[in-house]
Design a protein around this motif. Sequence first.
Motif, PDB file in Angstrom:
ATOM      1  N   ILE A 150       0.839  -1.208   0.000  1.00 56.17           N
ATOM      2  CA  ILE A 150       0.000   0.000   0.000  1.00 56.17           C
ATOM      3  C   ILE A 150       0.866   1.247   0.000  1.00 56.17           C
ATOM      4  O   ILE A 150       1.732   1.432   0.866  1.00 56.17           O
ATOM      5  N   GLY A 151       0.632   2.079  -0.996  1.00 57.54           N
ATOM      6  CA  GLY A 151       1.335   3.356  -1.093  1.00 57.54           C
ATOM      7  C   GLY A 151       0.439   4.489  -0.659  1.00 57.54           C
ATOM      8  O   GLY A 151      -0.606   4.290  -0.016  1.00 57.54           O
ATOM      9  N   GLU A 152       0.858   5.680  -1.031  1.00 63.86           N
ATOM     10  CA  GLU A 152       0.189   6.883  -0.530  1.00 63.86           C
ATOM     11  C   GLU A 152      -0.993   7.277  -1.424  1.00 63.86           C
ATOM     12  O   GLU A 152      -2.155   7.183  -1.033  1.00 63.86           O
ATOM     13  N   ALA A 153      -0.675   7.684  -2.630  1.00 60.95           N
ATOM     14  CA  ALA A 153      -1.699   8.193  -3.558  1.00 60.95           C
ATOM     15  C   ALA A 153      -1.097   8.191  -4.955  1.00 60.95           C
ATOM     16  O   ALA A 153       0.122   8.250  -5.111  1.00 60.95           O
ATOM     17  N   PRO A 154      -1.950   8.127  -5.968  1.00 62.41           N
ATOM     18  CA  PRO A 154      -1.411   8.182  -7.328  1.00 62.41           C
ATOM     19  C   PRO A 154      -0.733   9.525  -7.591  1.00 62.41           C
ATOM     20  O   PRO A 154      -1.146  10.553  -7.057  1.00 62.41           O
ATOM     21  N   GLY A 155       0.322   9.485  -8.390  1.00 65.93           N
ATOM     22  CA  GLY A 155       0.940  10.715  -8.871  1.00 65.93           C
ATOM     23  C   GLY A 155       0.479  10.960 -10.301  1.00 65.93           C
ATOM     24  O   GLY A 155      -0.466  10.319 -10.786  1.00 65.93           O
ATOM     25  N   ALA A 156       1.182  11.862 -10.972  1.00 62.48           N
ATOM     26  CA  ALA A 156       0.770  12.248 -12.333  1.00 62.48           C
ATOM     27  C   ALA A 156       0.777  11.034 -13.276  1.00 62.48           C
ATOM     28  O   ALA A 156      -0.160  10.845 -14.059  1.00 62.48           O
ATOM     29  N   ASP A 157       1.835  10.204 -13.191  1.00 59.52           N
ATOM     30  CA  ASP A 157       1.926   9.040 -14.105  1.00 59.52           C
ATOM     31  C   ASP A 157       0.785   8.057 -13.865  1.00 59.52           C
ATOM     32  O   ASP A 157       0.191   7.530 -14.809  1.00 59.52           O
ATOM     33  N   GLU A 158       0.504   7.824 -12.606  1.00 58.72           N
ATOM     34  CA  GLU A 158      -0.538   6.856 -12.262  1.00 58.72           C
ATOM     35  C   GLU A 158      -1.906   7.388 -12.669  1.00 58.72           C
ATOM     36  O   GLU A 158      -2.774   6.629 -13.109  1.00 58.72           O
ATOM     37  N   ASP A 159      -2.094   8.698 -12.527  1.00 61.10           N
ATOM     38  CA  ASP A 159      -3.355   9.336 -12.904  1.00 61.10           C
ATOM     39  C   ASP A 159      -3.606   9.139 -14.406  1.00 61.10           C
ATOM     40  O   ASP A 159      -4.730   8.865 -14.836  1.00 61.10           O
ATOM     41  N   GLU A 163      -3.180   3.170 -13.177  1.00 55.09           N
ATOM     42  CA  GLU A 163      -2.546   2.030 -12.500  1.00 55.09           C
ATOM     43  C   GLU A 163      -1.630   2.555 -11.414  1.00 55.09           C
ATOM     44  O   GLU A 163      -0.942   3.564 -11.625  1.00 55.09           O
ATOM     45  N   PRO A 164      -1.560   1.874 -10.259  1.00 52.23           N
ATOM     46  CA  PRO A 164      -0.662   2.351  -9.210  1.00 52.23           C
ATOM     47  C   PRO A 164       0.801   2.041  -9.532  1.00 52.23           C
ATOM     48  O   PRO A 164       1.105   1.066 -10.229  1.00 52.23           O
ATOM     49  N   PHE A 165       1.664   2.858  -9.054  1.00 50.70           N
ATOM     50  CA  PHE A 165       3.113   2.631  -9.116  1.00 50.70           C
ATOM     51  C   PHE A 165       3.615   2.285 -10.515  1.00 50.70           C
ATOM     52  O   PHE A 165       4.180   1.208 -10.740  1.00 50.70           O
ATOM     53  N   VAL A 166       3.379   3.208 -11.439  1.00 52.90           N
ATOM     54  CA  VAL A 166       3.924   3.021 -12.790  1.00 52.90           C
ATOM     55  C   VAL A 166       4.999   4.060 -13.119  1.00 52.90           C
ATOM     56  O   VAL A 166       5.651   3.964 -14.139  1.00 52.90           O
ATOM     57  N   ALA A 190      -2.041  -1.261  -4.034  1.00 54.18           N
ATOM     58  CA  ALA A 190      -3.077  -0.224  -3.974  1.00 54.18           C
ATOM     59  C   ALA A 190      -2.521   0.988  -3.231  1.00 54.18           C
ATOM     60  O   ALA A 190      -1.386   0.973  -2.757  1.00 54.18           O
ATOM     61  N   ASN A 191      -3.325   1.996  -3.135  1.00 57.91           N
ATOM     62  CA  ASN A 191      -2.945   3.207  -2.413  1.00 57.91           C
ATOM     63  C   ASN A 191      -3.993   3.562  -1.368  1.00 57.91           C
ATOM     64  O   ASN A 191      -5.141   3.128  -1.463  1.00 57.91           O
ATOM     65  N   ILE A 192      -3.609   4.389  -0.420  1.00 55.98           N
ATOM     66  CA  ILE A 192      -4.580   4.903   0.546  1.00 55.98           C
ATOM     67  C   ILE A 192      -5.618   5.741  -0.208  1.00 55.98           C
ATOM     68  O   ILE A 192      -6.811   5.617   0.020  1.00 55.98           O
ATOM     69  N   PHE A 270      10.223   2.125   4.205  1.00 56.78           N
ATOM     70  CA  PHE A 270      10.339   3.406   3.511  1.00 56.78           C
ATOM     71  C   PHE A 270       9.652   3.362   2.149  1.00 56.78           C
ATOM     72  O   PHE A 270       9.583   2.305   1.507  1.00 56.78           O
ATOM     73  N   HIS A 271       9.169   4.513   1.716  1.00 56.46           N
ATOM     74  CA  HIS A 271       8.535   4.632   0.399  1.00 56.46           C
ATOM     75  C   HIS A 271       9.621   4.603  -0.677  1.00 56.46           C
ATOM     76  O   HIS A 271      10.700   5.169  -0.484  1.00 56.46           O
ATOM     77  N   PRO A 272       9.351   3.945  -1.819  1.00 53.03           N
ATOM     78  CA  PRO A 272      10.368   3.918  -2.879  1.00 53.03           C
ATOM     79  C   PRO A 272      10.821   5.310  -3.339  1.00 53.03           C
ATOM     80  O   PRO A 272      11.981   5.475  -3.737  1.00 53.03           O
TER      81      PRO A 272
HETATM   82  N1  URA Z   1       3.494   6.762  -5.038  1.00 54.18           N
HETATM   83  C1  URA Z   1       2.487   6.157  -4.374  1.00 54.18           C
HETATM   84  O1  URA Z   1       2.442   6.188  -3.172  1.00 54.18           O
HETATM   85  N2  URA Z   1       1.572   5.498  -5.067  1.00 54.18           N
HETATM   86  C2  URA Z   1       1.608   5.405  -6.396  1.00 54.18           C
HETATM   87  O2  URA Z   1       0.716   4.751  -6.968  1.00 54.18           O
HETATM   88  C3  URA Z   1       2.676   6.039  -7.067  1.00 54.18           C
HETATM   89  C4  URA Z   1       3.597   6.718  -6.372  1.00 54.18           C
END
Ligand code: URA
Length: 311
Positions: A150-159, A163-166, A190-192, A270-272
Motif C-alpha cells: 500500500i502506497g500513498e496516492a497516485p501521482g501524475a503518471d498513475e493518474d 494504475e498504481p506505481f507506474v 493499492a494506495n490509501i 520506507f517509500h520507494p
Molecule cells: N506513489 C504512491 O504512493 N503510489 C503510487 O501509486 C505512485 C507513487
Amino acid sequence: MFDEAIDEVLNYLEAQKERGVKYVQVSPETLKSLLAEPETERQKPGSARSSSRAMPRKSFDFAPSFDVSSLSARAPLPSGRIQKPGNINLYSGMDIEIKLGAPLTREEKLAKMEVLREEVLKCGKCTHLASSRRNVVFGTGDVDSPLLFIGEAPGADEDIEGEPFVGRAGQLLMKIIAAMGLSREKVFIANILKCRPDTPGQTSGNRPPTPQEMQICYPWLVKQIEIIQPRVIVALGATAVNALLAQTVPISRIRGKFQPFHGMQVMPTFHPSYLLRYANATVKRQVWEDMLQVMEFLGMEISEKQRGYFL
Ligand code: URA
C-alpha cells in the motif's frame, strides 16, 4: 506530551523528506517554542527524550520467481491493539474496524473486487479530486495474494495510466518485488487514496493527500483488504503507515517492525520515492531486511543470494 509533539514534528518532516523537500520554513516563534523544553521533562533524570533520533540520509538497484500460490494458508497471528503514542492524532478517524470474515475463494474475491471496482470508479466523494482526476487508480494485481503493498496516492503518471506505481517510484518498487521473487501480477498493489491529489495552478509535481482526503477514501481500501484477506500488508512510507495504523510515529522508528493489524500484519517500510532520493547502502539494506522479514513470515524460500543483497 513533549515527546509526542516531537514525534509529530519528526513525522511531518520525514514525510516531507520522503517527498524530496529539503527545507522547511519555521517562524522564529515556533523555533523558540520548540527549543524551550518543558521544565518537568528537563528535570526528569533519564528522561526518554532523545536528542539522537537518527534521520536516514540519502537509486536503488535491486537485483532480481517464486509462486505466491505456493504460500501456506493463513497462520494464526499475534493479536493486540495498536499503540497510540499520544493525543495529537490526525489519523484517529481512520481507526475503523476491518472484518476479514470467512476465507473467500479466488472466484469469490474476483467477483467482489469487480463490483467494488465499478463503485470506486464512479466515486465523487471528494468533488475537487473527482473533477481534477483523469483516472481513478483502483489497484492492481492478484486478489488472492497473501501480500498487499500500500502506497500513498497516485501521482501524475498513475493518474494518466489508471494504475498504481507506474512512475519512477513504481519501477523501483517493481525491482524490490522482483528481488523477492515475485511480480506485479502476484501481489496486490493499492494506495490509501484512489485519486491523484489535485495541484491547482501547478503544471507539474504531486502533493501528499490531506488527512481529510485519506479519511474519506480509506473505507474503499478497507473493502479491498476485506476481499483480499492478505496475511501481510507492506505499508510504503510515512503516509501509508500513519493512515493504516491510525497513529503518527516517525517511520524511521517503526520501520522493520511488524505491527498487528486486525488479524493481519503490517510491515512499515520506507517509500520507494524516499529511496530514489536518499538511499545509501544502509537504507537499501534496511528496506531489504524488511522484505526478508515479510518473506520469512510468509514462509517463502530465501536463497543465500537474496539474503546477501546490499551487505
Ligand atoms: N506513489 C504512491 O504512493 N503510489 C503510487 O501509486 C505512485 C507513487
